[in-house]
Design an enzyme around this catalytic site. Structure first.
Site, PDB file in Angstrom:
ATOM      1  N   THR A 169      38.470  23.186  54.871  1.00 50.98           N
ATOM      2  CA  THR A 169      39.661  23.173  54.033  1.00 50.98           C
ATOM      3  C   THR A 169      39.955  21.704  53.750  1.00 50.98           C
ATOM      4  O   THR A 169      40.116  20.925  54.687  1.00 50.98           O
ATOM      5  CB  THR A 169      40.862  23.813  54.767  1.00 50.98           C
ATOM      6  OG1 THR A 169      40.503  25.125  55.194  1.00 50.98           O
ATOM      7  CG2 THR A 169      42.084  23.873  53.875  1.00 50.98           C
TER       8      THR A 169
ATOM      9  N   GLU B 228      45.464  24.954  45.866  1.00 48.00           N
ATOM     10  CA  GLU B 228      46.704  25.234  46.576  1.00 48.00           C
ATOM     11  C   GLU B 228      47.505  23.950  46.797  1.00 48.00           C
ATOM     12  O   GLU B 228      46.990  22.843  46.630  1.00 48.00           O
ATOM     13  CB  GLU B 228      46.406  25.861  47.952  1.00 48.00           C
ATOM     14  CG  GLU B 228      45.603  27.141  47.888  1.00 48.00           C
ATOM     15  CD  GLU B 228      45.618  27.912  49.203  1.00 48.00           C
ATOM     16  OE1 GLU B 228      46.529  27.684  50.029  1.00 48.00           O
ATOM     17  OE2 GLU B 228      44.705  28.731  49.403  1.00 48.00           O
TER      18      GLU B 228
ATOM     19  N   HIS C 295      47.717  35.540  40.998  1.00 48.25           N
ATOM     20  CA  HIS C 295      46.490  35.504  41.807  1.00 48.25           C
ATOM     21  C   HIS C 295      46.288  36.827  42.542  1.00 48.25           C
ATOM     22  O   HIS C 295      45.196  37.406  42.536  1.00 48.25           O
ATOM     23  CB  HIS C 295      46.551  34.351  42.803  1.00 48.25           C
ATOM     24  CG  HIS C 295      45.455  34.358  43.821  1.00 48.25           C
ATOM     25  ND1 HIS C 295      44.134  34.104  43.486  1.00 48.25           N
ATOM     26  CD2 HIS C 295      45.457  34.590  45.162  1.00 48.25           C
ATOM     27  CE1 HIS C 295      43.390  34.179  44.586  1.00 48.25           C
ATOM     28  NE2 HIS C 295      44.164  34.478  45.606  1.00 48.25           N
TER      29      HIS C 295
ATOM     30  N   THR D 216      46.514  30.420  46.715  1.00 49.50           N
ATOM     31  CA  THR D 216      45.957  30.023  45.430  1.00 49.50           C
ATOM     32  C   THR D 216      47.027  30.080  44.350  1.00 49.50           C
ATOM     33  O   THR D 216      47.743  31.078  44.239  1.00 49.50           O
ATOM     34  CB  THR D 216      44.818  30.981  45.044  1.00 49.50           C
ATOM     35  OG1 THR D 216      43.923  31.055  46.141  1.00 49.50           O
ATOM     36  CG2 THR D 216      44.097  30.495  43.803  1.00 49.50           C
TER      37      THR D 216
ATOM     38  N   GLU E   2      39.908  27.350  46.093  1.00 51.32           N
ATOM     39  CA  GLU E   2      41.241  27.865  45.819  1.00 51.32           C
ATOM     40  C   GLU E   2      42.171  26.665  45.684  1.00 51.32           C
ATOM     41  O   GLU E   2      42.301  25.866  46.620  1.00 51.32           O
ATOM     42  CB  GLU E   2      41.712  28.817  46.927  1.00 51.32           C
ATOM     43  CG  GLU E   2      40.889  30.106  46.977  1.00 51.32           C
ATOM     44  CD  GLU E   2      41.499  31.202  47.832  1.00 51.32           C
ATOM     45  OE1 GLU E   2      42.291  30.889  48.740  1.00 51.32           O
ATOM     46  OE2 GLU E   2      41.175  32.382  47.573  1.00 51.32           O
TER      47      GLU E   2
ATOM     48  N   ARG F 140      39.871  45.981  43.929  1.00 55.47           N
ATOM     49  CA  ARG F 140      40.334  47.364  44.077  1.00 55.47           C
ATOM     50  C   ARG F 140      40.664  47.919  42.699  1.00 55.47           C
ATOM     51  O   ARG F 140      41.814  48.267  42.405  1.00 55.47           O
ATOM     52  CB  ARG F 140      41.571  47.411  44.993  1.00 55.47           C
ATOM     53  CG  ARG F 140      41.311  46.949  46.436  1.00 55.47           C
ATOM     54  CD  ARG F 140      42.571  47.036  47.306  1.00 55.47           C
ATOM     55  NE  ARG F 140      43.646  46.162  46.833  1.00 55.47           N
ATOM     56  CZ  ARG F 140      43.775  44.881  47.163  1.00 55.47           C
ATOM     57  NH1 ARG F 140      42.914  44.325  47.995  1.00 55.47           N
ATOM     58  NH2 ARG F 140      44.766  44.149  46.676  1.00 55.47           N
TER      59      ARG F 140
ATOM     60  N   ASP G  41      41.225  25.328  49.456  1.00 52.47           N
ATOM     61  CA  ASP G  41      40.831  26.316  50.464  1.00 52.47           C
ATOM     62  C   ASP G  41      39.472  26.893  50.052  1.00 52.47           C
ATOM     63  O   ASP G  41      39.383  27.981  49.482  1.00 52.47           O
ATOM     64  CB  ASP G  41      41.911  27.401  50.514  1.00 52.47           C
ATOM     65  CG  ASP G  41      41.579  28.513  51.478  1.00 52.47           C
ATOM     66  OD1 ASP G  41      40.883  28.260  52.469  1.00 52.47           O
ATOM     67  OD2 ASP G  41      42.028  29.648  51.229  1.00 52.47           O
TER      68      ASP G  41
ATOM     69  N   TYR H 202      49.600  33.609  50.413  1.00 53.52           N
ATOM     70  CA  TYR H 202      48.999  34.401  49.330  1.00 53.52           C
ATOM     71  C   TYR H 202      50.149  34.728  48.396  1.00 53.52           C
ATOM     72  O   TYR H 202      50.503  35.880  48.243  1.00 53.52           O
ATOM     73  CB  TYR H 202      48.418  35.652  50.012  1.00 53.52           C
ATOM     74  CG  TYR H 202      47.590  36.615  49.215  1.00 53.52           C
ATOM     75  CD1 TYR H 202      46.468  36.203  48.504  1.00 53.52           C
ATOM     76  CD2 TYR H 202      47.905  37.975  49.219  1.00 53.52           C
ATOM     77  CE1 TYR H 202      45.696  37.121  47.814  1.00 53.52           C
ATOM     78  CE2 TYR H 202      47.130  38.898  48.543  1.00 53.52           C
ATOM     79  CZ  TYR H 202      46.028  38.464  47.831  1.00 53.52           C
ATOM     80  OH  TYR H 202      45.245  39.383  47.152  1.00 53.52           O
TER      81      TYR H 202
ATOM     82  N   TYR I  31      36.130  40.957  56.115  1.00 51.46           N
ATOM     83  CA  TYR I  31      37.595  40.828  56.201  1.00 51.46           C
ATOM     84  C   TYR I  31      38.347  42.111  56.548  1.00 51.46           C
ATOM     85  O   TYR I  31      39.546  42.036  56.858  1.00 51.46           O
ATOM     86  CB  TYR I  31      38.145  40.196  54.925  1.00 51.46           C
ATOM     87  CG  TYR I  31      38.525  41.152  53.829  1.00 51.46           C
ATOM     88  CD1 TYR I  31      37.561  41.778  53.063  1.00 51.46           C
ATOM     89  CD2 TYR I  31      39.861  41.419  53.552  1.00 51.46           C
ATOM     90  CE1 TYR I  31      37.909  42.653  52.064  1.00 51.46           C
ATOM     91  CE2 TYR I  31      40.219  42.301  52.544  1.00 51.46           C
ATOM     92  CZ  TYR I  31      39.235  42.910  51.803  1.00 51.46           C
ATOM     93  OH  TYR I  31      39.583  43.784  50.805  1.00 51.46           O
TER      94      TYR I  31
END
Lengths: 416, 416
Positions: free
Chosen positions: B257, B201, B132, B350, B199, B141, B233, B127, B244
């Site tokens: 994936t 990647e 991203h 990502t 995503e 958030r 992904d 990550y 999560y």
């Protein structure tokens, strides 16, 4: 008919017959096989039957599954083969006509090395004990309205772990290093974990694969899962606390996961099947096991676990208290179309009962280090270098017997 | 010396030579080999050289690494062997004396099937793009003081994914089903994901293993990592959002994936090496790459990614903007003593650049469905059944050339 040389009432009698992979420490005199050759073994008391050699000697068609250095071919063979092989093994160790052939192929455990019994494909760890989840919630989120996250009663929470660091019982565990940061610290510091913990779990071993795009329904659990083992999900609480938001545990878990050397087939645990606890929330259909005939497939298992640190029992977690069953976990894990592979391993999550003496981690037993465990070998909150942690377990067997689940043990050693 | 039949300036010229695994769709006339036999292949323009057959024909000692149905033996052979094999391959496709032998072993891509090029051991996803992570933080958030979590600038956040569902480019992706619950909903509902995303990647492929208990330092990155691929992904945002907390993504990611069929060796990317962005926070020593000689090992790679939905480019994420490098990710992943295995795969996370047209997920491109992408094939927020997503990329090569990184493509299909 008594089994060969196994005392009456032994938890590893012919009603059990767990599978492992072993090699002889020393080549037997005159044997064409050197030491170190791996073969599937079956435990009998404090001995191991070389099941591969027995299959060859007896001209069994199962030699192709048993005279192998790993359980994977047997795991891949599927439920019908699992039952057939178990029937054959039962005959080999109980029928006197086989005694002359089989007896020389039974070796004391003290003369063999036990290996990781199967090649682990994917490793998933769940979080299925309500007592454990509530304890952890209260410790880490004391101000939260509910100690469970909102999703907890709706799905068995799980995540993927590192299959490359799944090791067999007896393997030393090097204390992991990493970053930690207490809330009040201005920046993280690096060093060996100072909150090294264990998690007492049961691991489920997948045999029969499933294709991508096709969920495995609840009722197919026994077609896919071969058996279970004991599992210690070593955890560095300080590393975990700093890293886990927002994507979950990583280095706090990935340094080592220990499994018992013996895989107990589900067929040996018929008398241990029990109903799971009553669920407080309605379940979506793919997880709803209340419509099953409870006497036919109650879903839970009555396994009595014991956690010992340096030989002193500190906890006795009861597996029968788990809120989510292994069948529900399998159905959940595949409901998105994820495939199963032979050798997939999934952990139940830490097993904690309702009472203080039934907690499956030092985090809970010491309430994150607030309380001290008084052991004959000294006071403990978390683990010190040299500490040996051993999980053992048994389950009710037929006619009042016990089915031994072996042990998973590991010693903590300092990093280089 | 021009390579055989590859046009000047082709991104898959002899300066590239990415590795894959292929089989012929039809047995060549008079060939003793049937269709379907897998061999290591090397891409040359829009053709593939049967590297295994070439090694055998030329009596090369590398036949043991190349005449194999998977890249794993080559991956396990280590950096010196990787360089030696690459030198040999370069000679085979450029030196006229080899032409007569090699030319019949070069097949059009249209006549072969490309397979998953290696057996994936553990799969980890990171990550590591600040853009991203900030976008995701702002979306999920919005009230947080900082869009990054407090740990983000101190360690490359990562988690384990499901290696059993890593599939090769071209494999259809079945829309996953699962639980979702919007904050205002009283209870979760079950059904096919309604927020299926991608995503973009880059995946790094580990060749040389490392033992448990021994961290791999930053400087050893090139001894362990063989090369890289493109990676999609696939992510079900609605499943992920509900599941999560607290243990990270699980079913929202584990259904599939996709990786490109071609693994580009690091040796082909010497001219693409760049310095990572300036870091805003001091790094702990095991992650500190500023003490390295930046001209010797700058740590970053200048890879230009393109994301297309149904053939229409929707984003061009620049890999050079990644905050954490692949070397830092490897050092972090092993700093707790976790071992590496041949075939370990880790995703960069990502890739999103600073501008709107450089975002690597639909989540960011549509700001979680608030904005609509106008495609020639219709409006999109998330993916619809039948949509085809294709990632391609290139990197600067020697003398103004481009190094093609191939493509990873997949079509979304409805579940059964």
């Amino acid at each position: 008919m008594p089994p060969f040389d196994v005392p009456e009432g032994d938890p590893f009698g012919p009603h059990n017959l767990p599978y492992g992979v072993f090699s002889l420490n020393n080549a037997p005199d005159g044997s064409p096989d050197g030491a170190g050759r791996r073969s599937v073994g079956v435990r009998l008391g404090d001995h191991v039957l070389d099941a591969g050699a027995a299959a060859v000697e007896l001209g069994s068609p199962y030699a192709a599954l048993l005279a192998r250095p790993t359980l994977n071919p047997l795991l891949a063979a599927g439920r019908t083969a699992w039952s057939d092989v178990r029937r054959a093994l039962t005959a080999w160790v109980t029928v006197p006509a086989h005694r002359e052939t089989v007896a020389p192929l039974i070796h004391p455990l003290s003369e063999v090395t036990l290996h990781l019994p199967f090649e682990v494909a994917d490793y998933v760890d769940f979080y299925a004990s309500e007592n454990h989840a509530r304890n952890v919630g209260q410790i880490f989120r004391p101000d939260a309205e509910d100690s469970l996250t909102p999703n907890w009663k709706h799905l068995p929470i799980g995540y993927h772990g590192r299959s490359g660091t799944v090791v067999v019982s007896g393997t030393d565990v090097v204390r992991p290093a990493g970053q930690r940061k207490a809330p009040a610290d201005p920046a993280p510091v690096f060093g060996p974990s100072v909150r090294l913990d264990i998690e007492a779990e049961v691991g489920f071993v997948v045999g029969t694969p499933s294709p991508m795009g096709t969920p495995v329904p609840l009722g197919d659990f026994r077609d896919h899962v071969f058996g279970l083992c004991l599992l210690n999900d070593w955890s560095a609480r300080d590393l975990q606390a700093w890293e886990y938001v927002p994507l979950g545990p990583f280095l706090g878990k990935s340094f080592a996961t220990s499994v018992s050397a013996w895989i107990t087939p589900l067929d040996a645990l018929e008398d241990a099947r029990v109903a799971p606890p009553a669920r407080t929330h309605p379940l979506l259909p793919y997880l709803d096991d209340t419509s099953e005939d409870a006497s036919e497939d109650p879903g839970g298992y009555d396994l009595r676990i014991s956690v010992a640190v340096n030989g002193h029992v500190v906890s006795e977690p009861p597996f029968s208290t788990m809120y989510w069953t292994a069948a529900q976990q399998l159905a959940h894990m595949t409901v998105n179309g994820a495939s199963l592979r032979t050798g997939d391993l999934y952990g139940s999550g830490t097993v904690s009962g309702a009472s203080d003496g039934e907690r499956g981690s030092l985090l809970e037993l010491t309430w994150n280090g607030r309380d001290v465990l008084e052991l004959p070998t000294g006071k403990r909150t978390f683990l010190e270098d040299g500490d040996v942690v051993t999980l053992t377990a048994w389950a009710p067997g037929p006619d009042g017997t016990r089915v031994g689940l072996g042990e998973v043990t590991g010693r903590v050693v300092a990093g280089a």
